[in-house]
Design a protein around this motif. Structure first.
Motif, PDB file in Angstrom:
ATOM      1  N   ALA A  29     -23.829  65.405  56.506  1.00 46.24           N
ATOM      2  CA  ALA A  29     -25.226  65.791  56.369  1.00 46.24           C
ATOM      3  C   ALA A  29     -25.792  66.352  57.671  1.00 46.24           C
ATOM      4  O   ALA A  29     -26.516  67.355  57.672  1.00 46.24           O
ATOM      5  N   VAL A  30     -25.442  65.727  58.786  1.00 48.25           N
ATOM      6  CA  VAL A  30     -25.927  66.203  60.085  1.00 48.25           C
ATOM      7  C   VAL A  30     -25.257  67.526  60.453  1.00 48.25           C
ATOM      8  O   VAL A  30     -25.922  68.481  60.880  1.00 48.25           O
ATOM      9  N   ARG A  31     -23.940  67.580  60.273  1.00 49.63           N
ATOM     10  CA  ARG A  31     -23.193  68.795  60.638  1.00 49.63           C
ATOM     11  C   ARG A  31     -23.639  70.004  59.815  1.00 49.63           C
ATOM     12  O   ARG A  31     -23.683  71.128  60.317  1.00 49.63           O
ATOM     13  N   ARG A  32     -23.998  69.766  58.558  1.00 47.87           N
ATOM     14  CA  ARG A  32     -24.408  70.859  57.679  1.00 47.87           C
ATOM     15  C   ARG A  32     -25.896  71.208  57.800  1.00 47.87           C
ATOM     16  O   ARG A  32     -26.391  72.090  57.095  1.00 47.87           O
ATOM     17  N   GLY A  33     -26.611  70.506  58.693  1.00 42.82           N
ATOM     18  CA  GLY A  33     -28.019  70.806  58.911  1.00 42.82           C
ATOM     19  C   GLY A  33     -28.944  70.276  57.836  1.00 42.82           C
ATOM     20  O   GLY A  33     -30.105  70.698  57.726  1.00 42.82           O
ATOM     21  N   GLU A  34     -28.471  69.317  57.042  1.00 44.84           N
ATOM     22  CA  GLU A  34     -29.301  68.735  55.987  1.00 44.84           C
ATOM     23  C   GLU A  34     -30.256  67.685  56.537  1.00 44.84           C
ATOM     24  O   GLU A  34     -31.263  67.367  55.894  1.00 44.84           O
ATOM     25  N   ALA A  35     -29.926  67.122  57.698  1.00 47.77           N
ATOM     26  CA  ALA A  35     -30.691  65.984  58.207  1.00 47.77           C
ATOM     27  C   ALA A  35     -30.443  65.818  59.702  1.00 47.77           C
ATOM     28  O   ALA A  35     -29.536  66.443  60.272  1.00 47.77           O
ATOM     29  N   VAL A  36     -31.255  64.943  60.304  1.00 51.32           N
ATOM     30  CA  VAL A  36     -31.040  64.527  61.693  1.00 51.32           C
ATOM     31  C   VAL A  36     -31.060  63.005  61.710  1.00 51.32           C
ATOM     32  O   VAL A  36     -31.430  62.358  60.729  1.00 51.32           O
ATOM     33  N   ASP A  39     -33.820  57.245  65.899  1.00 55.75           N
ATOM     34  CA  ASP A  39     -33.365  56.438  67.030  1.00 55.75           C
ATOM     35  C   ASP A  39     -32.525  55.245  66.578  1.00 55.75           C
ATOM     36  O   ASP A  39     -31.671  54.755  67.328  1.00 55.75           O
ATOM     37  N   LYS A  40     -32.730  54.767  65.344  1.00 57.51           N
ATOM     38  CA  LYS A  40     -31.975  53.628  64.818  1.00 57.51           C
ATOM     39  C   LYS A  40     -30.761  54.063  63.993  1.00 57.51           C
ATOM     40  O   LYS A  40     -30.053  53.227  63.435  1.00 57.51           O
ATOM     41  N   GLY A  41     -30.550  55.374  63.898  1.00 62.28           N
ATOM     42  CA  GLY A  41     -29.389  55.870  63.162  1.00 62.28           C
ATOM     43  C   GLY A  41     -29.641  56.192  61.711  1.00 62.28           C
ATOM     44  O   GLY A  41     -28.706  56.534  60.974  1.00 62.28           O
ATOM     45  N   ALA A  42     -30.899  56.072  61.250  1.00 62.51           N
ATOM     46  CA  ALA A  42     -31.219  56.444  59.869  1.00 62.51           C
ATOM     47  C   ALA A  42     -31.114  57.952  59.707  1.00 62.51           C
ATOM     48  O   ALA A  42     -31.365  58.718  60.648  1.00 62.51           O
ATOM     49  N   LEU A  43     -30.736  58.388  58.516  1.00 62.37           N
ATOM     50  CA  LEU A  43     -30.626  59.806  58.205  1.00 62.37           C
ATOM     51  C   LEU A  43     -31.990  60.319  57.761  1.00 62.37           C
ATOM     52  O   LEU A  43     -32.532  59.849  56.760  1.00 62.37           O
ATOM     53  N   VAL A  44     -32.556  61.255  58.500  1.00 60.58           N
ATOM     54  CA  VAL A  44     -33.911  61.731  58.234  1.00 60.58           C
ATOM     55  C   VAL A  44     -33.850  63.115  57.597  1.00 60.58           C
ATOM     56  O   VAL A  44     -33.348  64.072  58.185  1.00 60.58           O
ATOM     57  N   VAL A  45     -34.350  63.182  56.363  1.00 65.50           N
ATOM     58  CA  VAL A  45     -34.275  64.400  55.560  1.00 65.50           C
ATOM     59  C   VAL A  45     -35.680  64.932  55.297  1.00 65.50           C
ATOM     60  O   VAL A  45     -36.587  64.172  54.963  1.00 65.50           O
ATOM     61  N   ASN A  46     -35.856  66.237  55.443  1.00 67.34           N
ATOM     62  CA  ASN A  46     -37.095  66.889  55.033  1.00 67.34           C
ATOM     63  C   ASN A  46     -36.803  67.620  53.723  1.00 67.34           C
ATOM     64  O   ASN A  46     -35.951  68.502  53.684  1.00 67.34           O
ATOM     65  N   SER A 125     -26.301  64.576  51.720  1.00 66.70           N
ATOM     66  CA  SER A 125     -27.396  63.608  51.843  1.00 66.70           C
ATOM     67  C   SER A 125     -27.808  63.048  50.486  1.00 66.70           C
ATOM     68  O   SER A 125     -28.200  61.880  50.375  1.00 66.70           O
ATOM     69  N   GLN A 126     -27.710  63.860  49.431  1.00 59.25           N
ATOM     70  CA  GLN A 126     -28.064  63.354  48.102  1.00 59.25           C
ATOM     71  C   GLN A 126     -26.959  62.477  47.527  1.00 59.25           C
ATOM     72  O   GLN A 126     -27.234  61.520  46.805  1.00 59.25           O
ATOM     73  N   ALA A 127     -25.705  62.784  47.860  1.00 53.15           N
ATOM     74  CA  ALA A 127     -24.607  61.890  47.460  1.00 53.15           C
ATOM     75  C   ALA A 127     -24.763  60.532  48.152  1.00 53.15           C
ATOM     76  O   ALA A 127     -24.490  59.485  47.564  1.00 53.15           O
ATOM     77  N   MET A 128     -25.231  60.566  49.403  1.00 57.16           N
ATOM     78  CA  MET A 128     -25.476  59.315  50.131  1.00 57.16           C
ATOM     79  C   MET A 128     -26.638  58.549  49.502  1.00 57.16           C
ATOM     80  O   MET A 128     -26.597  57.321  49.389  1.00 57.16           O
ATOM     81  N   PHE A 129     -27.661  59.255  49.063  1.00 63.23           N
ATOM     82  CA  PHE A 129     -28.781  58.617  48.369  1.00 63.23           C
ATOM     83  C   PHE A 129     -28.278  57.886  47.123  1.00 63.23           C
ATOM     84  O   PHE A 129     -28.620  56.724  46.886  1.00 63.23           O
ATOM     85  N   THR A 186     -35.227  71.423  43.571  1.00 66.74           N
ATOM     86  CA  THR A 186     -35.955  70.401  44.321  1.00 66.74           C
ATOM     87  C   THR A 186     -34.969  69.490  45.036  1.00 66.74           C
ATOM     88  O   THR A 186     -33.966  69.074  44.454  1.00 66.74           O
ATOM     89  N   GLN A 187     -35.264  69.182  46.288  1.00 71.63           N
ATOM     90  CA  GLN A 187     -34.405  68.294  47.072  1.00 71.63           C
ATOM     91  C   GLN A 187     -34.929  66.864  47.075  1.00 71.63           C
ATOM     92  O   GLN A 187     -34.299  65.975  47.657  1.00 71.63           O
ATOM     93  N   TYR A 188     -36.043  66.620  46.408  1.00 73.58           N
ATOM     94  CA  TYR A 188     -36.595  65.272  46.370  1.00 73.58           C
ATOM     95  C   TYR A 188     -35.649  64.376  45.570  1.00 73.58           C
ATOM     96  O   TYR A 188     -35.477  64.544  44.359  1.00 73.58           O
TER      97      TYR A 188
END
Length: 528
Positions: A29-36, A39-46, A125-129, A186-188
């Motif tokens: 997810a991070v490598r593909r630019g889906e998320a960052v 500070d605690k390591g959570a995956l943050v998605v817009n 990121s959605q597979a992780m969800f 939709t990415q929600y």
């Protein structure tokens, strides 16, 4: 193991990644630019344009097998099979030469009612969800895994609205005959969760199981309680009790063998999140958690007070990130049911006992009120009704679910209470909101059986039973009229809300007289 998706007509994809670990999905997810990462390591998605569900973009394919079972209307919109097939073909073409991330797992903790699902995703990121929200399989489960329902989620594919036979670029299409949910535009990720919930809400009643949009917990005495309530009523707060184990916080089934969680995770709101008030949620936000639309400061710490993207900021994490849980996801048949409402008119009692008929009436009504700040344009309190406390996800007639509730109340002698977490003494803007400490005391009294044999007085308008006394609560506040300085103003406001209840209930068809007559009195009461 070689997985063949040709039964879905999906082929010629680049790579297929099945049930990757959380670490692997995070890296993708991070490598593909889906998320960052926070500070605690959570995956943050817009999630971009869509930061919540899109109810006008959800359609159910009209088929003979289900046509007479669905409660068609403004909530459950229909499309023809041809519309589905054309969009499905476009999505399959879109997925060619793309990486696919797939989650195989389950919904429903009780084996007799478990639904094997497959979630096919364009985004890691959605597979992780899906991995964090649904019930994760063992290695043995995956060997001969056969899904009963399939979700295909392609946020990057935008439909052409009316040209494609739908309303916009986004779509959530449910096909029961093909056992496929198609989500695009939709990415929600909440669309994935709620689409599966809707499926369970349709399938389980046909097996005499009551699906519930509720939280549930279990005490040291092994007694189970379920909490129904719309957003802002305190469902998550009150069910997260340090003295009781959490079964689940959102979606459950009630069979003759007890209550069971549908999910393996939580999807909690994070706006204004404060560790002192909601420690369990706050501490669960770490590596493996997905944050949706949460603003990050320059040092990568989440700014939970910011609503720059949306008020509907979310955290998705597995249940085991919370300490006090019932690991089996299963409880007994409920001894107590709590209906929560945040009444901003200030006329509903802080706690009231319901008969079976009034319970069915209030269940079908699903009342709470919205106040300034919950939605744009709201200045005065606004009554809102959501049938079964989850109307957008209930595919069948609300009467079906209410009758299931009534049968189970009868069979298991379940006590039902209506708890108002809203206002007294004049309502929103004039009175005061009921203290959380009092609400907790009332809930505790109900769960401990201290109200079972209490003396009650029927409310002259709402026909619900108000206790004369409740441990830990001033008796003067139990009858809401006593808290109003202007008693006539109370009567006027109570009548106003009663009329809203009755007007809302007119939409229900084929309701028994005993339920209909359990609603508020209007004509019988004389007002000055």
């Amino acid at each position: 193991m070689n997985i063949n998706l040709e039964y879905l007509n999906i082929s010629e994809y680049k790579n297929l990644y099945r049930n990757l670990s959380v670490a692997e999905l995070t890296e993708f997810a991070v490598r593909r630019g889906e998320a960052v990462l926070s500070d605690k390591g959570a995956l943050v998605v817009n999630t971009g344009k869509y930061t919540g569900r899109s109810p006008k973009d959800r359609f159910i394919v009209k088929q003979k097998s289900i046509e007479d079972k669905i409660n068609w209307g403004d909530v459950n919109l229909s499309i023809d099979e041809e519309v589905f097939d054309k969009l499905y073909y476009k999505v399959v073409e879109y997925l060619k030469e793309k990486d696919i991330f797939m989650f195989d797992g389950f919904v429903g903790a009780m084996k007799e009612y478990t639904l094997p699902i497959r979630v096919v995703c364009e985004y890691a990121s959605q597979a992780m969800f899906a991995n964090q929200l649904f019930i994760r399989p063992s290695i043995a489960d995956l060997i001969n895994f056969v899904p009963e329902f399939n979700v295909i989620a392609v946020p990057g594919f935008k439909a052409n609205g009316a040209e494609d036979g739908i309303n916009s670029e986004a779509f959530i299409l449910v096909n029961f005959d093909k056992k496929v949910i198609l989500i695009g535009g939709t990415q929600y990720s909440g669309e994935i969760k709620k689409a599966i919930f809707s499926i369970m809400n349709f399938l389980l009643p046909q097996r005499s199981v009551m699906p519930m949009h509720c939280s549930a917990n279990i005490g040291k005495d092994s007694k189970t309680t379920v909490f129904f309530g719309l957003s802002g009523t305190g469902k998550t707060t009150l069910s997260a009790d340090p003295e009781r184990r959490l079964i689940g916080d959102d979606e459950h089934g009630w069979s003759d063998n007890g209550v069971f969680n549908f999910e393996g995770g939580c999807y909690a709101k994070t706006i204004k999140l404060d560790r002192e008030k909601e420690k369990e949620i706050y501490d669960a936000i770490k590596f493996g958690t997905i944050l949706e639309n949460v603003v990050l400061r320059n040092n990568r710490t989440p700014d939970y007070d910011s609503s720059m993207y949306t008020e509907n900021t979310r955290a998705a994490y597995p249940l085991e990130y919370i300490d006090n849980i019932e690991k089996s996801g299963i409880g007994g048949n409920p001894n107590t049911i709590i209906f929560l409402t945040a009444d901003a008119f200030g006329v509903m009692p802080p706690i009231a006992k319901l008969s079976k008929e009034t319970a069915m009436y209030h269940f079908m009504s699903g009342y709470t009120s919205k106040v300034a700040g919950t939605e744009r344009g709201i200045i005065e309190p606004k009554a809102t009704f959501s049938a079964c406390f989850g109307e957008p996800f209930m595919l069948m007639n609300p009467v079906v679910y209410a009758e299931l509730l009534g049968k189970k109340i009868d069979k298991y002698k379940t006590e039902v209470y209506l708890v108002n977490t809203g206002w007294l003494s004049g309502g929103y803007g004039k009175g005061e909101r009921i203290k959380l400490s009092y609400t907790r005391a009332m809930v505790k009294a109900a769960l401990d059986g201290e109200l079972t044999n209490a003396k009650f007085e029927e409310h002259p308008i709402f026909k619900i039973l108000i206790p004369k006394e409740c441990p830990g609560v001033p008796s003067g506040m139990l009858d809401p009229k006593n808290t109003w300085e202007d008693k006539e103003a109370y009567d006027v406001k109570a009548l106003e809300l009663a009329e809203k209840f009755n007007e809302n209930f007119k939409k229900f068809k084929n309701v028994s007289d005993s339920i209909a007559k359990a609603g508020p009195r209007i004509k019988e009461i004389q007002y000055v």
